[in-house]
Design a protein around this motif. Structure first.
Motif, mmCIF file in Angstrom:
data_model
loop_
_atom_site.group_PDB
_atom_site.id
_atom_site.type_symbol
_atom_site.label_atom_id
_atom_site.label_comp_id
_atom_site.label_asym_id
_atom_site.label_seq_id
_atom_site.Cartn_x
_atom_site.Cartn_y
_atom_site.Cartn_z
ATOM 1 N N UNK A 156 0.870 -1.173 0.000
ATOM 2 C CA UNK A 156 0.000 0.000 0.000
ATOM 3 C C UNK A 156 0.906 1.222 0.000
ATOM 4 N N UNK A 157 0.819 2.013 -1.048
ATOM 5 C CA UNK A 157 1.708 3.164 -1.217
ATOM 6 C C UNK A 157 1.620 4.105 -0.015
ATOM 7 N N UNK A 158 2.789 4.518 0.473
ATOM 8 C CA UNK A 158 2.854 5.453 1.598
ATOM 9 C C UNK A 158 2.907 6.881 1.057
ATOM 10 N N UNK A 159 1.816 7.595 1.174
ATOM 11 C CA UNK A 159 1.766 8.983 0.696
ATOM 12 C C UNK A 159 0.946 9.803 1.671
ATOM 13 N N UNK A 160 1.358 11.047 1.869
ATOM 14 C CA UNK A 160 0.616 11.939 2.762
ATOM 15 C C UNK A 160 -0.694 12.384 2.124
ATOM 16 N N UNK A 161 -0.636 12.615 0.817
ATOM 17 C CA UNK A 161 -1.802 13.127 0.090
ATOM 18 C C UNK A 161 -2.067 12.232 -1.116
ATOM 19 N N UNK A 162 -3.305 11.806 -1.276
ATOM 20 C CA UNK A 162 -3.683 10.986 -2.422
ATOM 21 C C UNK A 162 -4.612 11.748 -3.338
ATOM 22 N N UNK A 163 -4.385 11.624 -4.643
ATOM 23 C CA UNK A 163 -5.261 12.267 -5.626
ATOM 24 C C UNK A 163 -6.372 11.292 -6.002
ATOM 25 N N UNK A 164 -7.594 11.726 -5.816
ATOM 26 C CA UNK A 164 -8.770 10.893 -6.023
ATOM 27 C C UNK A 164 -9.549 11.422 -7.219
ATOM 28 N N UNK A 165 -10.123 10.539 -8.024
ATOM 29 C CA UNK A 165 -10.928 11.020 -9.143
ATOM 30 C C UNK A 165 -11.025 10.026 -10.280
ATOM 31 N N UNK A 234 -5.042 4.078 -1.650
ATOM 32 C CA UNK A 234 -5.667 5.264 -1.085
ATOM 33 C C UNK A 234 -5.705 5.185 0.443
ATOM 34 N N UNK A 235 -5.756 3.961 0.986
ATOM 35 C CA UNK A 235 -5.886 3.766 2.433
ATOM 36 C C UNK A 235 -4.771 4.439 3.225
ATOM 37 N N UNK A 236 -3.584 4.552 2.643
ATOM 38 C CA UNK A 236 -2.437 5.077 3.368
ATOM 39 C C UNK A 236 -2.434 6.599 3.486
ATOM 40 N N UNK A 237 -3.169 7.291 2.658
ATOM 41 C CA UNK A 237 -3.097 8.753 2.620
ATOM 42 C C UNK A 237 -3.726 9.378 3.855
ATOM 43 N N UNK A 238 -3.144 10.513 4.293
ATOM 44 C CA UNK A 238 -3.698 11.250 5.426
ATOM 45 C C UNK A 238 -4.890 12.101 4.996
ATOM 46 N N UNK A 239 -4.812 12.624 3.772
ATOM 47 C CA UNK A 239 -5.872 13.474 3.239
ATOM 48 C C UNK A 239 -5.991 13.203 1.744
ATOM 49 N N UNK A 240 -7.182 13.357 1.212
ATOM 50 C CA UNK A 240 -7.432 13.116 -0.216
ATOM 51 C C UNK A 240 -7.778 14.430 -0.905
ATOM 52 N N UNK A 261 -17.946 8.113 -6.706
ATOM 53 C CA UNK A 261 -16.638 7.679 -6.200
ATOM 54 C C UNK A 261 -16.667 7.505 -4.689
ATOM 55 N N UNK A 262 -17.326 8.418 -3.996
ATOM 56 C CA UNK A 262 -17.396 8.278 -2.547
ATOM 57 C C UNK A 262 -18.235 7.080 -2.123
ATOM 58 N N UNK A 263 -19.179 6.704 -2.944
ATOM 59 C CA UNK A 263 -19.955 5.500 -2.667
ATOM 60 C C UNK A 263 -19.066 4.261 -2.770
ATOM 61 N N UNK A 264 -18.156 4.254 -3.755
ATOM 62 C CA UNK A 264 -17.220 3.146 -3.897
ATOM 63 C C UNK A 264 -16.265 3.080 -2.700
ATOM 64 N N UNK A 265 -15.820 4.258 -2.234
ATOM 65 C CA UNK A 265 -14.939 4.290 -1.067
ATOM 66 C C UNK A 265 -15.649 3.701 0.149
ATOM 67 N N UNK A 266 -16.908 4.048 0.324
ATOM 68 C CA UNK A 266 -17.669 3.583 1.478
ATOM 69 C C UNK A 266 -17.891 2.082 1.417
ATOM 70 N N UNK A 268 -15.966 -0.073 0.032
ATOM 71 C CA UNK A 268 -14.683 -0.741 0.252
ATOM 72 C C UNK A 268 -14.252 -0.639 1.711
ATOM 73 N N UNK A 269 -14.411 0.536 2.312
ATOM 74 C CA UNK A 269 -13.963 0.745 3.682
ATOM 75 C C UNK A 269 -14.657 1.960 4.275
ATOM 76 N N UNK A 270 -15.355 1.753 5.377
ATOM 77 C CA UNK A 270 -16.031 2.857 6.065
ATOM 78 C C UNK A 270 -15.000 3.880 6.547
ATOM 79 N N UNK A 271 -13.864 3.389 7.005
ATOM 80 C CA UNK A 271 -12.799 4.266 7.494
ATOM 81 C C UNK A 271 -12.260 5.134 6.361
ATOM 82 N N UNK A 272 -12.111 4.541 5.177
ATOM 83 C CA UNK A 272 -11.584 5.263 4.025
ATOM 84 C C UNK A 272 -12.529 6.381 3.595
ATOM 85 N N UNK A 273 -13.818 6.135 3.675
ATOM 86 C CA UNK A 273 -14.796 7.127 3.232
ATOM 87 C C UNK A 273 -14.834 8.350 4.150
ATOM 88 N N UNK A 274 -14.277 8.223 5.360
ATOM 89 C CA UNK A 274 -14.306 9.330 6.314
ATOM 90 C C UNK A 274 -13.044 10.177 6.285
#
Length: 423
Positions: A156-165, A234-240, A261-266, A268-274
């Motif tokens: 899982x890539x270690x990144x502070x910021x992930x680009x979503x879209x 995406x799970x590793x990012x601090x902010x999206x 996209x946010x529905x897909x995040x939810x 996959x992972x409730x934690x990720x969607x938040x």
């Protein structure tokens, strides 16, 4: 080539065999036993290495076996322990036991290690078995077998910021503009097939890592498109930063895209969607009706999101976006780690043994204690065999076998050994 998952087999080294020997010196005709213990087998250790960024090496080598410990020697000399086998893996690698599916380790720091398979202990030499009733034991233990298992590695890539879209909304163009990363950019979907990391410099030497990750599409939580390959990172990012194409030139509505996209995040992972999200409205230079930007901006601001209008080609608006992202990175507070699927490999109370019936009608005895006993017993030595028979009686194996219907002449299997049962 970027590989972010692998399946490997690890087998720790077996312990060295104990030595059976006796003291032989002039004027000492009946020297006692002096066989030394065997050395410990090699552990298999996974070690996070910042200089590795893919699991591609495990595509060509899937099996790792540690060396055995050295055998014991006479004069009570111990055998040498085998050196651990260290396997380097990228930072951000998770380790799961394939049989149970449970998480064993999460290697996120450079130099962090995890013993994935423990080496077997060395067998005891015959000096250990000297008693008042047996002054000349001829037997010694064989080394304990090392642990072995199949494990799954996931990066899982270690990144502070992930680009979503969605694909082609301009994520690659943004990371090219704000960092030195050079991902491929083209006017077709899924140009980015692997995560791209870029270091984004902010004022006064401050910087953070941004990840351009393959675009997400509807159905990704079920594995559609690049699916889990995207969501895992995406799970590793601090902010999206949620990049949206506000121009609508591909016939999609940015607000609708955001919710899909946010529905897909939810899913996959409730934690990720938040995770906190900043909204980046890209391609503002291609918008025909300026009122569209105001409408979309107002919608997100009314729902509590911070919105930035940007142009990835000219760099317009990117400085404000980067500085705001840095604020979140700098003030990020890690959430408590979830422990619901984490397993720590601790000593468990051992069920002495379980007896089942094999397809060939043999009686199969399984259990860590009895299997280790058989593996470490030299069945070719008469004294060693008698000791094994005493332990067999102590464990009441005869009684348990009879309860299962075992009769004279039936075959009994323990580990790799086959015995013929005699009442």
């Amino acid at each position: 080539m970027f590989i972010d998952s692998a399946r490997i087999f690890v087998k720790a080294g077996d312990g060295g065999n104990g030595m059976s020997s006796f003291r032989r010196e002039k004027y000492v005709p009946n020297g006692g036993p002096n066989g030394g213990d065997g050395g410990r087998g090699a552990d298999i250790i996974l070690k996070a290495d910042r200089n590795i960024n893919t699991l591609v090496d495990f595509r060509y080598k899937r099996q790792f076996k540690g060396p055995a410990g050295e055998g014991g020697q006479s004069s009570n000399k111990y055998g040498r322990n085998a050196e651990s086998l260290i396997i380097p893996v990228p930072m951000g690698t998770t380790v799961r036991d394939e049989e149970s599916g449970l998480l064993m380790a999460d290697l996120i720091e450079d130099g962090q290690t995890f013993v994935v398979a423990k080496g077997g202990r060395g067998g005891r030499g015959n000096a250990h078995f000297h008693t008042s009733s047996n002054r000349a034991p001829t037997f010694a233990e064989k080394g304990e077998p090392g642990e072995e298992r199949w494990v799954r590695l996931e990066l899982k890539v270690l990144a502070d910021v992930g680009l979503l879209g969605y694909p082609s909304v301009g994520k690659s163009s943004i990371i090219r503009k704000v960092s030195s990363a050079k991902p491929e950019v083209a006017a077709y979907h899924f140009t980015t097939l692997t995560p791209v990391l870029g270091v984004v410099s902010v004022d006064d030497g401050k910087s953070f890592v941004m990840a351009d990750i393959p675009g997400l599409i509807e159905g990704a939580s079920e594995g559609v498109g690049l699916g889990h390959n995207f969501l895992r990172h995406v799970e590793r990012s601090n902010i999206l930063i949620h990049v949206l194409d506000v121009s609508g030139i591909e016939g999609r509505d940015p607000i609708e895209d955001f919710h899909k996209i946010n529905e897909e995040l939810k899913k996959y992972s409730e934690k990720l969607s938040k995770k906190p999200q900043l909204i980046a409205l890209n391609k503002i230079d291609l918008v025909e009706d300026v009122a569209t930007i105001d409408r979309v901006r107002s919608y997100f601001e009314e729902n509590g999101y911070e919105v930035f209008t940007v142009n990835a080609l000219t760099g317009e608006g990117l400085s404000d976006l980067v500085h705001r992202a840095w604020y979140y990175v700098e003030n990020y507070v890690p959430e408590p780690d979830a422990t619901d699927d984490v397993v720590m490999y601790e000593a468990k109370p051992d069920v002495d043994f379980v007896i089942t019936r094999g397809d060939d009608a043999a009686f199969i005895i399984t259990g860590a204690r009895i299997e280790k006993l058989v593996a470490m017993t030299n069945l070719d030595d008469e004294q060693s065999l008698r000791r094994f028979q005493k332990i067999w009686k102590y464990m009441e194996l005869d009684k348990k076998l009879q309860e299962k219907g075992c009769k004279d002449g039936d075959e009994v299997v323990i580990g790799d050994q086959r015995f013929v049962y005699h009442d």
